[in-house]
Design a protein around this motif. Structure first.
Motif, mmCIF file in Angstrom:
data_model
loop_
_atom_site.group_PDB
_atom_site.id
_atom_site.type_symbol
_atom_site.label_atom_id
_atom_site.label_comp_id
_atom_site.label_asym_id
_atom_site.label_seq_id
_atom_site.Cartn_x
_atom_site.Cartn_y
_atom_site.Cartn_z
ATOM 1 N N ARG B 3 5.288 -2.230 6.495
ATOM 2 C CA ARG B 3 4.684 -1.199 5.667
ATOM 3 C C ARG B 3 5.356 -1.266 4.297
ATOM 4 N NH1 ARG B 3 5.180 5.371 6.333
ATOM 5 N NH2 ARG B 3 3.583 5.893 4.793
ATOM 6 N N TRP B 16 -2.008 0.840 -5.878
ATOM 7 C CA TRP B 16 -1.821 1.364 -4.517
ATOM 8 C C TRP B 16 -0.339 1.690 -4.340
ATOM 9 C CZ3 TRP B 16 1.557 -1.636 -1.602
ATOM 10 C CH2 TRP B 16 1.703 -2.979 -1.995
ATOM 11 N N ARG B 17 -0.027 2.484 -3.309
ATOM 12 C CA ARG B 17 1.383 2.823 -3.107
ATOM 13 C C ARG B 17 1.833 2.674 -1.658
ATOM 14 N NH1 ARG B 17 3.279 6.927 -5.628
ATOM 15 N NH2 ARG B 17 1.814 6.638 -7.318
ATOM 16 N N ASP B 18 0.936 2.337 -0.769
ATOM 17 C CA ASP B 18 1.282 2.276 0.656
ATOM 18 C C ASP B 18 0.309 1.301 1.304
ATOM 19 O OD1 ASP B 18 1.786 2.744 3.345
ATOM 20 O OD2 ASP B 18 1.782 4.923 3.155
ATOM 21 N N ARG B 19 0.835 0.186 1.820
ATOM 22 C CA ARG B 19 -0.058 -0.832 2.362
ATOM 23 C C ARG B 19 0.666 -1.618 3.465
ATOM 24 N NH1 ARG B 19 -3.283 -4.653 -1.796
ATOM 25 N NH2 ARG B 19 -4.494 -2.738 -1.917
ATOM 26 N N ALA B 20 -0.077 -2.047 4.473
ATOM 27 C CA ALA B 20 0.490 -2.882 5.529
ATOM 28 C C ALA B 20 0.301 -4.347 5.148
ATOM 29 C CB ALA B 20 -0.195 -2.594 6.855
ATOM 30 N N VAL B 21 1.393 -5.126 5.238
ATOM 31 C CA VAL B 21 1.339 -6.542 4.847
ATOM 32 C C VAL B 21 2.020 -7.373 5.946
ATOM 33 C CG1 VAL B 21 2.048 -8.249 3.113
ATOM 34 C CG2 VAL B 21 1.436 -5.926 2.393
ATOM 35 N N LEU B 33 2.579 -10.793 -1.771
ATOM 36 C CA LEU B 33 2.171 -9.806 -2.786
ATOM 37 C C LEU B 33 1.873 -10.482 -4.124
ATOM 38 C CD1 LEU B 33 4.696 -6.917 -1.964
ATOM 39 C CD2 LEU B 33 2.260 -6.987 -1.414
#
Lengths: 151, 79
Positions: B3, B16-21, B33
């Motif tokens: 996360r 964006w400020r919150d992403r699953a990678v 990224l």
């Protein structure tokens, strides 16, 4: 004094006077309480709002570690720190700090020390919203100098 | 999946400020990224940007477990 020292990050407006009243209640071994309230300035219309971002679980932990050191350094009985996050309108309180000690010098100095830290080094990200949009800001040279007084 | 959390100007830049990678290490994550958004990749490597894995500051490379939380922290402003 067994009152647990407390740190709160809140997105809701708060009333510094009520916090001070609560902090002072039920003390019979505290000779001195010092407090500070910081308010958001309008900058004569240049600032529409202030936006403060915190990292919950990181920001509060960092503040607690610093404040507990301050408690030991100044011999405080306890302290309270309440900090706004999110969007803050001019005139609203941003931060409240209260310190309790047996004598006034420790309470005054610890309160000043905690504010210098909160203003310069605490993990917040600050954006000023003006009539022409927002900009992220970093600590001023004065904030850094104020914090270095204690090193 | 890690996360990823972005703060301050980094979130504005990325949009964006919150992403699953999906990534197994911090350097791998930086690569993913930067591949998607080169400007963000450059900003994440920029001066003063710190990284916290599971809310602890790390320097250099670090392994990421499934569910690791990685936060990119631009210079802190104080309150």
């Amino acid at each position: 004094m067994t009152t647990p020292s407390k740190i709160a990050l809140t997105s809701e407006p708060f009333e510094p006077g009520a916090l001070l009243t609560a902090f002072c209640a039920g003390r019979d071994e505290t000779g001195a309480v010092a407090s500070f309230a910081g308010l958001a300035r309008a900058e004569k219309g240049a600032a529409v709002a202030l936006e403060l971002e915190a990292y919950p679980g990181f920001t509060d932990t960092a503040i607690a570690a610093f404040a507990d050191d301050a408690k030991t350094r100044f011999g405080l009985q306890d302290y309270a720190i309440v900090h706004r996050v999110g969007r803050i309108a001019p005139g609203e309180a941003i931060v409240f700090v209260a310190t309790a000690a047996v004598h006034r010098r420790a309470a005054f100095e610890a309160c000043d020390f905690l504010m210098d830290y909160l203003k310069s080094r605490a993990p917040f990200w600050k954006k000023e919203h003006g009539p022409d949009g927002g900009r992220w800001i970093e600590p001023t040279a004065q904030d850094r100098t104020d914090a270095q007084r204690w090193d | 999946m890690a996360r990823v959390l972005l703060f301050g100007r980094l979130a504005d830049l990325a949009g964006w400020r919150d992403r699953a990678v999906e990534a197994g290490s911090l350097n791998g994550l930086r690569g993913v990224l930067a591949g998607v958004d080169p400007a963000l990749g450059e900003a994440l490597a920029g001066p003063g940007v710190q990284v916290a894995v599971d809310k602890t500051i790390v320097r250099g490379e670090a392994p990421l477990a499934a569910g690791s939380e990685v936060a990119f922290l631009p210079p802190m402003s104080g309150g």
